[in-house]
Write a protein that holds these residues in place. Structure first.
Motif, PDB file in Angstrom:
ATOM      1  N   ILE A  63     -14.632  10.647 -47.595  1.00 23.14           N
ATOM      2  CA  ILE A  63     -14.762  11.156 -46.234  1.00 23.14           C
ATOM      3  C   ILE A  63     -13.553  12.021 -45.931  1.00 23.14           C
ATOM      4  CG2 ILE A  63     -13.578   9.249 -45.046  1.00 23.14           C
ATOM      5  CD1 ILE A  63     -15.971   9.372 -43.021  1.00 23.14           C
ATOM      6  N   THR A  64     -13.755  13.091 -45.139  1.00 22.49           N
ATOM      7  CA  THR A  64     -12.657  14.016 -44.857  1.00 22.49           C
ATOM      8  C   THR A  64     -12.762  14.580 -43.456  1.00 22.49           C
ATOM      9  OG1 THR A  64     -11.518  16.029 -45.594  1.00 22.49           O
ATOM     10  CG2 THR A  64     -13.907  16.001 -45.799  1.00 22.49           C
ATOM     11  N   ASP A  65     -11.597  14.880 -42.857  1.00 24.41           N
ATOM     12  CA  ASP A  65     -11.549  15.635 -41.618  1.00 24.41           C
ATOM     13  C   ASP A  65     -11.104  17.066 -41.876  1.00 24.41           C
ATOM     14  OD1 ASP A  65      -8.853  15.418 -42.196  1.00 24.41           O
ATOM     15  OD2 ASP A  65      -8.336  14.248 -40.422  1.00 24.41           O
ATOM     16  N   GLY A  66     -11.023  17.435 -43.156  1.00 28.40           N
ATOM     17  CA  GLY A  66     -10.630  18.781 -43.545  1.00 28.40           C
ATOM     18  C   GLY A  66      -9.193  18.891 -43.978  1.00 28.40           C
ATOM     19  N   SER A  67      -8.393  17.840 -43.769  1.00 27.83           N
ATOM     20  CA  SER A  67      -6.986  17.857 -44.164  1.00 27.83           C
ATOM     21  C   SER A  67      -6.777  16.992 -45.388  1.00 27.83           C
ATOM     22  CB  SER A  67      -6.110  17.334 -43.024  1.00 27.83           C
ATOM     23  OG  SER A  67      -6.324  15.938 -42.836  1.00 27.83           O
ATOM     24  N   PRO A  68      -5.742  17.288 -46.188  1.00 26.44           N
ATOM     25  CA  PRO A  68      -5.481  16.434 -47.359  1.00 26.44           C
ATOM     26  C   PRO A  68      -5.255  14.979 -46.985  1.00 26.44           C
ATOM     27  CG  PRO A  68      -4.276  18.505 -47.524  1.00 26.44           C
ATOM     28  CD  PRO A  68      -4.858  18.473 -46.145  1.00 26.44           C
ATOM     29  N   ALA A  69      -4.481  14.737 -45.912  1.00 29.77           N
ATOM     30  CA  ALA A  69      -4.195  13.358 -45.520  1.00 29.77           C
ATOM     31  C   ALA A  69      -5.438  12.656 -44.993  1.00 29.77           C
ATOM     32  CB  ALA A  69      -3.101  13.337 -44.459  1.00 29.77           C
ATOM     33  N   PHE A  99     -13.186  21.982 -59.513  1.00 28.20           N
ATOM     34  CA  PHE A  99     -14.321  21.950 -58.589  1.00 28.20           C
ATOM     35  C   PHE A  99     -14.030  20.944 -57.480  1.00 28.20           C
ATOM     36  CE2 PHE A  99     -18.672  20.561 -57.483  1.00 28.20           C
ATOM     37  CZ  PHE A  99     -19.232  21.801 -57.184  1.00 28.20           C
ATOM     38  N   GLU A 100     -13.800  21.424 -56.257  1.00 25.84           N
ATOM     39  CA  GLU A 100     -13.415  20.564 -55.152  1.00 25.84           C
ATOM     40  C   GLU A 100     -14.093  21.007 -53.858  1.00 25.84           C
ATOM     41  OE1 GLU A 100     -11.723  17.891 -55.466  1.00 25.84           O
ATOM     42  OE2 GLU A 100     -10.463  18.071 -57.248  1.00 25.84           O
ATOM     43  N   LEU A 101     -13.946  20.192 -52.812  1.00 27.07           N
ATOM     44  CA  LEU A 101     -14.515  20.491 -51.505  1.00 27.07           C
ATOM     45  C   LEU A 101     -13.543  21.346 -50.691  1.00 27.07           C
ATOM     46  CD1 LEU A 101     -17.031  19.790 -49.743  1.00 27.07           C
ATOM     47  CD2 LEU A 101     -15.600  18.037 -48.673  1.00 27.07           C
ATOM     48  N   TRP A 102     -14.066  22.465 -50.154  1.00 25.09           N
ATOM     49  CA  TRP A 102     -13.286  23.386 -49.326  1.00 25.09           C
ATOM     50  C   TRP A 102     -13.871  23.414 -47.930  1.00 25.09           C
ATOM     51  CZ3 TRP A 102      -9.772  27.558 -51.129  1.00 25.09           C
ATOM     52  CH2 TRP A 102      -9.390  27.377 -52.472  1.00 25.09           C
ATOM     53  N   SER A 103     -13.102  23.991 -46.977  1.00 28.75           N
ATOM     54  CA  SER A 103     -13.619  24.256 -45.645  1.00 28.75           C
ATOM     55  C   SER A 103     -13.122  25.615 -45.191  1.00 28.75           C
ATOM     56  CB  SER A 103     -13.186  23.176 -44.656  1.00 28.75           C
ATOM     57  OG  SER A 103     -11.808  23.262 -44.361  1.00 28.75           O
ATOM     58  N   SER A 104     -13.872  26.218 -44.258  1.00 28.56           N
ATOM     59  CA  SER A 104     -13.516  27.562 -43.795  1.00 28.56           C
ATOM     60  C   SER A 104     -14.050  27.801 -42.397  1.00 28.56           C
ATOM     61  CB  SER A 104     -14.093  28.618 -44.743  1.00 28.56           C
ATOM     62  OG  SER A 104     -13.818  29.928 -44.278  1.00 28.56           O
ATOM     63  N   ASP A 105     -13.288  28.585 -41.597  1.00 29.57           N
ATOM     64  CA  ASP A 105     -13.780  29.064 -40.311  1.00 29.57           C
ATOM     65  C   ASP A 105     -14.192  30.529 -40.401  1.00 29.57           C
ATOM     66  OD1 ASP A 105     -11.403  30.423 -40.485  1.00 29.57           O
ATOM     67  OD2 ASP A 105     -10.506  29.550 -38.686  1.00 29.57           O
ATOM     68  N   THR A 157      -9.770  21.017 -49.089  1.00 31.14           N
ATOM     69  CA  THR A 157      -9.531  19.823 -48.280  1.00 31.14           C
ATOM     70  C   THR A 157      -8.504  18.910 -48.953  1.00 31.14           C
ATOM     71  OG1 THR A 157     -11.396  18.689 -49.328  1.00 31.14           O
ATOM     72  CG2 THR A 157     -11.825  19.854 -47.266  1.00 31.14           C
ATOM     73  N   ARG A 158      -8.726  18.645 -50.231  1.00 30.63           N
ATOM     74  CA  ARG A 158      -7.782  17.843 -51.009  1.00 30.63           C
ATOM     75  C   ARG A 158      -8.157  17.956 -52.467  1.00 30.63           C
ATOM     76  NH1 ARG A 158      -6.870  11.209 -50.852  1.00 30.63           N
ATOM     77  NH2 ARG A 158      -5.939  11.061 -52.924  1.00 30.63           N
ATOM     78  N   GLU A 159      -7.167  17.955 -53.321  1.00 28.07           N
ATOM     79  CA  GLU A 159      -7.429  17.944 -54.757  1.00 28.07           C
ATOM     80  C   GLU A 159      -7.756  16.503 -55.145  1.00 28.07           C
ATOM     81  OE1 GLU A 159      -5.385  19.415 -58.940  1.00 28.07           O
ATOM     82  OE2 GLU A 159      -4.353  19.752 -57.046  1.00 28.07           O
ATOM     83  N   VAL A 160      -9.045  16.155 -54.982  1.00 29.46           N
ATOM     84  CA  VAL A 160      -9.484  14.777 -55.215  1.00 29.46           C
ATOM     85  C   VAL A 160      -9.269  14.386 -56.665  1.00 29.46           C
ATOM     86  CG1 VAL A 160     -11.506  13.275 -55.295  1.00 29.46           C
ATOM     87  CG2 VAL A 160     -11.104  14.733 -53.305  1.00 29.46           C
TER      88      VAL A 160
END
Length: 925
Positions: A71-77, A451-457, A466-469
């Motif tokens: 789960i993510t809010d878009g930030s690494p933390a 291959f990771e999850l990104w976000s963009s406006d 979002t984070r290097e999982v």
């Protein structure tokens, strides 16, 4: 108890044993997704994404825990793993994500109950199992989930019912079958179209032929037929529904577009096209209306729209002649699609009017630009669309468009220069995406992160990882458990081991200069670093290689369909001289030669012997046209069985090769083991008997059915549940003149059986879980005159068991995770007189264990990842006085480790717990 006390007294307090040592650390760059990816398991490997309140839930593999829910809010933390449902590296493969109010419904496999429904509030403590729909280790194979305002509807498979409609209100009590629409074993095969309020609209069949339209409020009485006139006789999975303006729109035979509000009166076609013409393409919704594309014959493509009424259904625009339109998707301010003509593919936009339907921009002037729509973006400045495009200078990168030429621009060159952030698997694994507020979440690749999850406006500054999982730096590729593929174990060569490893990321687009990809390496038994045996396929490419086979003085293997040999030195790693253009598919050792399946470029497959000195190919033992199924080679002693279009046996010579049966070939034949020098036991699937044990005696002309364990066409050798795919056969474990295996007779469930190759000698050994519910035993592994296996007796969870082939000699060996918890042992491997395996305990995670067949001698050998962390060791090989294995210490990734073989000795235990004489408190290294 005296035996335990005497053993403990032999040890002095503080006695230490050798810790495992890491042998390799070849790769020090980011690995990317370390789990093996296969089109065979495409549903499980899709990385789903769904908006979950102000956050996004997604599935990912961090290289340590397997594919789990994040789960993510878009930030690494703010990017965290929700839970490790299948402890250790085994993946739970979460999927079918659906939001139910402030919680998330999903399906996952905890390694004990198969794939079943779960619910989470986004925390580990708030993640609970809802039901075990297919009891035991079996999976209910939930196909899809649809959330309404009050409940989740889903389609599941259960014993005696087949695929039917289920519902859940988020509680265990409220997770239940709605109605068996097609009573009995046959399935109604429901397909969920959409939800109107708390009611689901679905299609289903009650006779196995025609699909009709239904509605359900989650109760049996509230599940009623809407209409018999729509959906038609085709497989209902071809229907592409969409919700728009509170209505369900879907394609139906005719062809036509149908709308439904869940009532009979409110269900009717908004447009019908002439019979035989093409169906509407890619229904989608924007701004409360449904949109779709259509073309028929030479007629230009048209963009259509509907508000759910006949009069409100009309053509938006007729596209230019010669333009092919696909991939219709909604952006923040209109609809977008890919338009392709003779000059290439570009992004098109429509605001819902003919004048507002246009090409956005010639992104690659003079180029046949590659374009893939990725993600709608609801940006603050009017909205728009995120997509991938190649302008000829930046590769496939992330772009944004507001529908205008000036507003169509590259967002971020994530892989600088001509390289692409759109990797070869991204289109498959990253099909799902989500939008939260003004930010879009999507999958992309970049150098150093994979291959990771990104976000963009929609802006470059507002686009970020979002984070290097998965930040592990593994050298060795390791598939997840329970797949058709296994990690390649090391093979002994003079003075060391041959392994296949990579010096850079497994799925990394930005390989460092000089990277060699997945290539052979030599690991010396003496101290010293691993040595590269050469970049056999130049560059960082990851080519497929066969399992190496040991030969005198070294080993032989194939890479990229080319045959190689090695003595463990770079200079001694050389190609094997074969006929020009010959591709080597696979090979096995057979007596004094190798049996090789290959093609010489003429279009025919052939099997021929190759001398162990690799100096000479013999005459082909058989040849088949290339369009036939590739041969499976099964060596048993001095013979090999060839399963392809038919079943043959060979001694490696043309004269010694003969056809046994045309009915048992074609890939329908499984494992072969020797019960004696004359008798071979194997498993096969036939139309008459299903999957059952067969035998072949050297004096026979043809194989014989041993026993029809599950009478009739039902498969006795498959568990009585659909967890395993149809081409997988459980293993036989030969002990003495018999073999132990798992089977289901239709009465006792899937339990332990034994056979000597005759019908009278085929018997149930013990019903570990009495009644029809199965103990779901698996991984039956022979060690000497006994066999170890994993089973669940309904009391102790999935634990390690032992059998000598008698009911009295079949017992739980040790309850490693005491009580109903499960250690879920995996990778059972015979090493001399011992069994080596991995298992999970709460205190130490998934680590390396050994057993000599006694309770006290079943002990943990080491703790590579200290404490409750898991190293998940696999590929156990004994060579040069060492026990080698692959493990992940959670720091250096998947690497080669080893322990002295001297540790594999009768039980030794520490003195802790001695005072209380509590054996369960005693531990071993």
């Amino acid at each position: 108890m005296t035996r335990y006390l005497l053993t403990a007294l032999l040890l002095l307090p503080g006695t230490a044993f050798a810790q495992a040592e890491r042998v390799t650390d070849i790769n020090s760059t980011h690995t990317g997704p370390a789990a093996y990816f296969s089109f065979l398991d495409i549903e499980q490997y899709l990385h789903e994404v769904v908006a979950f309140g102000s956050r996004v839930a997604f599935t990912a593999d961090d290289g340590i825990h397997g594919v789990e829910l994040w789960i993510t809010d878009g930030s690494p933390a703010g990017t965290t793993r929700v839970a490790d449902l299948c402890p250790g590296r085994c993946p739970s493969f979460p999927r079918a994500l659906a939001v139910l109010e402030d919680r998330l419904f999903f399906v996952a496999d905890d390694g004990v109950h198969g794939s079943e429904p779960f619910l989470t509030d986004g925390t580990e403590a708030g993640t609970v199992a809802l039901a075990d729909i297919w009891p035991g280790h079996g999976s209910s194979r939930i196909r899809s989930a649809l959330a309404s305002s009050t409940q989740v509807f889903f389609v599941a498979d259960s014993p005696g019912l087949g695929w039917e409609l289920w519902r859940s209100d988020g509680t265990a009590e409220g997770t239940r079958l709605v109605l068996d629409l097609r009573p009995g074993l046959e399935s109604s095969r429901p397909f969920l179209l959409g939800a109107v309020g708390g009611t689901a609209v679905l299609s289903a069949t009650t006779d196995g032929n025609e699909f009709t339209l239904w509605r359900s409020d989650g109760t049996a009485s509230g599940t009623t037929l809407i209409s018999q006139d729509f959906v038609g006789v085709e497989d209902n999975s071809n229907v592409r529904p969409v919700m728009a303006g509170g209505l369900v729109f879907f394609e139906s035979l005719g062809p036509q577009v149908v709308r439904s509000d869940g009532t009979a009166a409110g269900t009717f076609p908004v447009i019908s096209f002439p019979p035989g013409s093409s169906s509407p393409l890619q229904l989608m919704s924007w701004n409360g209306r449904a949109y779709f594309l259509r073309s028929s014959g030479s007629t230009p493509f048209q963009l259509w729209t509907s508000d759910g009424t006949v009069t409100g259904t009309s053509i938006v625009a007729t596209l230019p002649a010669g333009l092919s339109a696909r991939e219709l998707i909604a952006g923040g301010n209109g609809v977008y699609f890919r338009g392709c003509d003779d000059e290439g593919c570009e992004l098109w936009y429509s605001d819902g009017t003919a004048l507002g339907t246009r090409r956005t921009k010639d992104i690659g002037p003079g180029l046949a630009s590659g374009l893939e729509v990725l993600q709608p973006l609801l940006a603050a400045a009017g909205g728009g669309l995120l997509f991938y495009a190649n302008d000829g200078g930046h590769g496939n990168e992330i772009w944004f468009s507001d529908g205008s030429e000036a507003g169509t621009r590259i967002v971020l060159d994530a892989t600088p220069g001509p390289g692409s952030s759109h990797g070869q698997w991204d289109a498959i694994r990253g099909l799902t995406r989500a939008t939260v507020g003004n930010r879009a979440f999507f999958w992309a690749s970049s150098p150093g992160s994979g291959f990771e999850l990104w976000s963009s406006d929609g802006s470059g500054a507002g686009t970020a990882l979002t984070r290097e999982v998965n930040a592990t730096t593994s050298s060795l590729l390791r598939p997840p458990p329970d797949t058709a593929y296994s990690a390649q174990p090391p093979v002994a060569v003079p003075d060391g081991l041959l392994i296949f490893a990579s010096d850079h990321g497994i799925d990394d687009l930005g390989a460092p200069p000089g990277a060699t990809g997945r290539e052979p390496w030599f690991v010396p038994h003496a101290s010293g670093p691993a040595v590269s045996l050469g970049d056999l396929v130049p560059g960082p490419a990851w080519e497929q290689s066969t399992l190496p086979v040991a030969i005198p003085g070294g080993a032989v293997f194939s890479v990229d369909l080319r045959l190689w040999r090695t003595d463990g030195s770079p200079g001694g790693t050389v190609p094997v001289a074969v006929a020009a253009g010959m591709d080597v598919a696979n090979f096995v050792a057979l007596g004094s030669s190798l049996l090789v399946t290959s093609t010489d470029g003429t279009g025919s497959w052939e099997v021929r012997p190759l001398s162990l000195d690799l100096a000479q190919f013999g005459a082909p033992v058989l040849t088949y046209p290339r369009n036939h199924q590739l041969f499976q080679l099964h060596p048993v002693g001095a013979r090999a069985f060839l399963a392809g279009p038919d079943l043959r046996v060979t001694d490696g010579t043309p004269a010694g090769t003969r056809t046994l049966s045309a009915d048992l070939g074609g890939g329908a034949t499984g494992q072969f083991v020797a019960l004696s020098s004359e008798r071979t036991l194997f498993s096969a699937w036939t139309l008459e008997h299903g999957a059952e044990p067969w035998r072949f005696d050297a004096t026979d002309e043809a194989p014989s059915l041993v026993a029809d364990i599950f009478p009739g066409t039902e498969p006795g050798l498959f568990p009585g549940h659909p967890r395993l795919s149809s081409w997988f056969f459980p293993p036989f474990a030969p002990i003495g003149n018999q073999a132990l295996f798992g089977a289901d007779d239709g009465i006792h469930g899937f339990e332990l059986w034994a056979t000597d190759g005759t019908a009278p000698g085929t018997r149930l050994v013990r019903d570990l879980r009495p009644g029809t519910i199965s103990s779901d035993l698996e991984r039956v592994t022979a060690v000497g005159n006994r066999a170890f296996f994993v089973a669940d007796d309904g009391v102790h969870g999935r634990e390690i068991w032992l059998s000598d082939g008698t009911a009295a000699g079949t017992r739980l060996l040790r309850d490693l995770a005491p009580g109903p918890g499960s250690a879920v042992p995996q990778e059972l491997t015979a090493i001399g007189d011992f069994l080596v395996f991995n298992a999970w305990t709460p205190e130490h995670g998934r680590e390396l264990w050994i057993s000599d067949g006694t309770e006290v001698g079943t002990r943990r050998l080491t703790d590579v990842a200290p404490g409750p962390l898991s190293s998940s060791p696999v590929t156990f090989v004994a060579a040069g006085g060492w026990l080698y294995f692959t493990a992940n210490d959670n720091v250096t990734g998947d690497e080669l480790w080893r322990l002295p073989l001297s540790l594999l000795q009768p039980a030794v235990i520490f003195v802790d717990g001695f005072e209380s004489a509590d054996v369960s408190a005693w531990s071993s290294l």
